[in-house]
Write an enzyme that holds these catalytic residues in place. Structure first.
Site, PDB file in Angstrom:
ATOM      1  CG  PHE A 292      -1.402  29.029   6.437  1.00 43.60           C
ATOM      2  CD1 PHE A 292      -2.231  30.068   6.051  1.00 43.60           C
ATOM      3  CD2 PHE A 292      -1.568  28.491   7.719  1.00 43.60           C
ATOM      4  CE1 PHE A 292      -3.206  30.567   6.925  1.00 43.60           C
ATOM      5  CE2 PHE A 292      -2.522  28.986   8.591  1.00 43.60           C
ATOM      6  CZ  PHE A 292      -3.341  30.032   8.193  1.00 43.60           C
ATOM      7  CD  GLU A 293       5.561  28.183  10.031  1.00 43.09           C
ATOM      8  OE1 GLU A 293       5.475  26.964  10.258  1.00 43.09           O
ATOM      9  OE2 GLU A 293       6.643  28.799  10.064  1.00 43.09           O
ATOM     10  CB  ILE A 294      -0.900  31.269  12.794  1.00 40.53           C
ATOM     11  CG1 ILE A 294      -1.575  31.708  11.489  1.00 40.53           C
ATOM     12  CG2 ILE A 294      -1.050  32.347  13.859  1.00 40.53           C
ATOM     13  CD1 ILE A 294      -3.071  31.908  11.605  1.00 40.53           C
TER      14      ILE A 294
END
Length: 391
Positions: A292-294
């Site tokens: 999960f990364e933005i």
């Protein structure tokens, strides 16, 4: 039995009054109805009401942390959207595990936000894969092929040395220690995904993987939070890396930093203390879990990070050890971004086995989250999130 007025005009007035009353009642009592019938939504702006109150430049974000994104307290303000996309690295065989992830993203956020999906694969996507993934969303879908030189093990890698390293990890039972494809993936995610032509015109991305879970409704746009706060990296889980996979990564990092005294100004006010407890002498193994990364694609494209990862690549550690994109991204963000440019999205509930981040308290209620608040990895000794929040 009710008797209707004989006058069509009076009947019309009664029906109109009934319709307005019903609309008002549903708008007040049903947030999903309010979102879907908001004027901006009906006009194609993808917006709906949501209230915010600001708290300044905190590196932790919850929905109450606004101000919002157009200055008028609505999802995306006046129909504003970031120049952003979801990025999904997948094989054809991942179809149904990925379909579940996309379905949840659509349900919790993208059904109103409408951001496109960019699918990347080292082999051509099948017609079946394209058909079923596109059917899951009204947003645009793009399907791209990864350049072989960006995916395969480079020719200059000493295969005898790499094989010996893999065999050693097999004996030590290191997860994915045997796998060349896993190493290819880590190298690609570390230094090539942001260079893919399909992402060339985007500024932000949100990574999605197969078999993950999203638990909470999002009534705001995380991409616009990133843009408004000039943030470069957003996460929900952090933990310690296996030292067996990165024995020389920090030595290589220090060597790079020493070779680039011109980056000293860039590194002022960074988040070094998240990854080192002795001023940079050693690595404490903390990293953001990058499934999960933005992120800000232009940050990865910038000189500091791009030069860093190219330096690492020449060391061969992706294959002679098992350097992962998670510690590489985390160290890069911690060193070359300001600490306030890294955001913990506390109110996004998420699972990638075996770890779960579940929002707590008011965030859990606001997001109508379906995860158990007690099942929250942030509270475990192996989590680094408390360290990040103490910066």
């Amino acid at each position: 039995m009710a008797i209707l007025p004989r006058s069509p005009y009076k009947l019309g007035l009664i029906l109109l009054a009934f319709g307005v009353s019903l609309h008002t009642l549903l708008t007040i009592t049903h947030s999903g109805y309010a979102a879907s019938t908001h004027p901006k939504r009906l006009l194609g702006g993808g917006s709906s009401p949501s209230s915010y109150s600001g708290n300044g430049g905190s590196s932790q974000w919850t929905e109450s942390d606004g101000p919002a994104f157009g200055g008028n307290g609505t999802r995306g303000g006046r129909g504003e959207k970031a120049n952003a996309a979801f990025v999904l690295l997948a094989r054809n065989s991942d179809l149904w595990e990925l379909a579940s992830s996309i379905k949840q993203m659509e349900s919790t956020f993208n059904h109103w936000a409408g951001y496109p999906y960019v699918f990347l694969n080292d082999e051509p996507f099948s017609d079946e894969f394209k058909k079923y993934t596109q059917e899951l969303t009204d947003a645009e879908c793009f399907y791209g092929l990864i350049e072989p030189s960006h995916w395969n093990q480079p020719d200059w890698i000493d295969e005898e040395k790499a094989t010996a390293a893999r065999n050693d990890m097999i004996e030590k039972k290191v997860i994915y220690g045997h796998s060349v494809p896993y190493r290819n993936m880590c190298r690609f995610n570390s230094m090539f995904f942001y260079k893919h032509p399909l992402l060339a015109n985007f500024d932000y991305y949100w990574r999605i993987e197969p078999s993950i879970k999203f638990y909470c409704d999002l009534d705001y746009d995380p991409f616009l939070v990133m843009k408004e706060k000039n943030a470069v990296y957003g996460f929900v889980l952090s933990l310690f890396e296996y030292i067996e996979t990165i024995p020389t990564l920090w030595d290589a990092t220090k060597e790079f930093v020493a070779s680039r005294p011109d980056l000293k100004e860039t590194m002022k006010g960074n988040a070094l203390e998240f990854v080192s407890e002795d001023g940079g002498e050693t690595y404490n193994r903390c990293h953001f879990w990058s499934n999960f990364e933005i992120g800000d694609l232009n940050f990865w494209r910038g000189d500091a990070y791009n030069s860093y990862v190219e330096f690492l690549d020449k060391k061969g550690g992706f294959y002679y050890e098992r350097w992962g994109d998670a510690p590489v991204h985390s160290i890069g963000a911690a060193l070359f971004a300001k600490k306030e440019q890294i955001i913990f999205f506390e109110d996004i509930g998420y699972t990638h086995n075996p770890f779960t981040h579940c929002p707590q308290g008011a965030s859990h209620s606001a997001g109508k989250c379906s995860c158990d608040p007690k099942s929250n990895f942030d509270n475990e000794w192996y989590s680094c999130t408390k360290r990040f929040l103490a910066l």
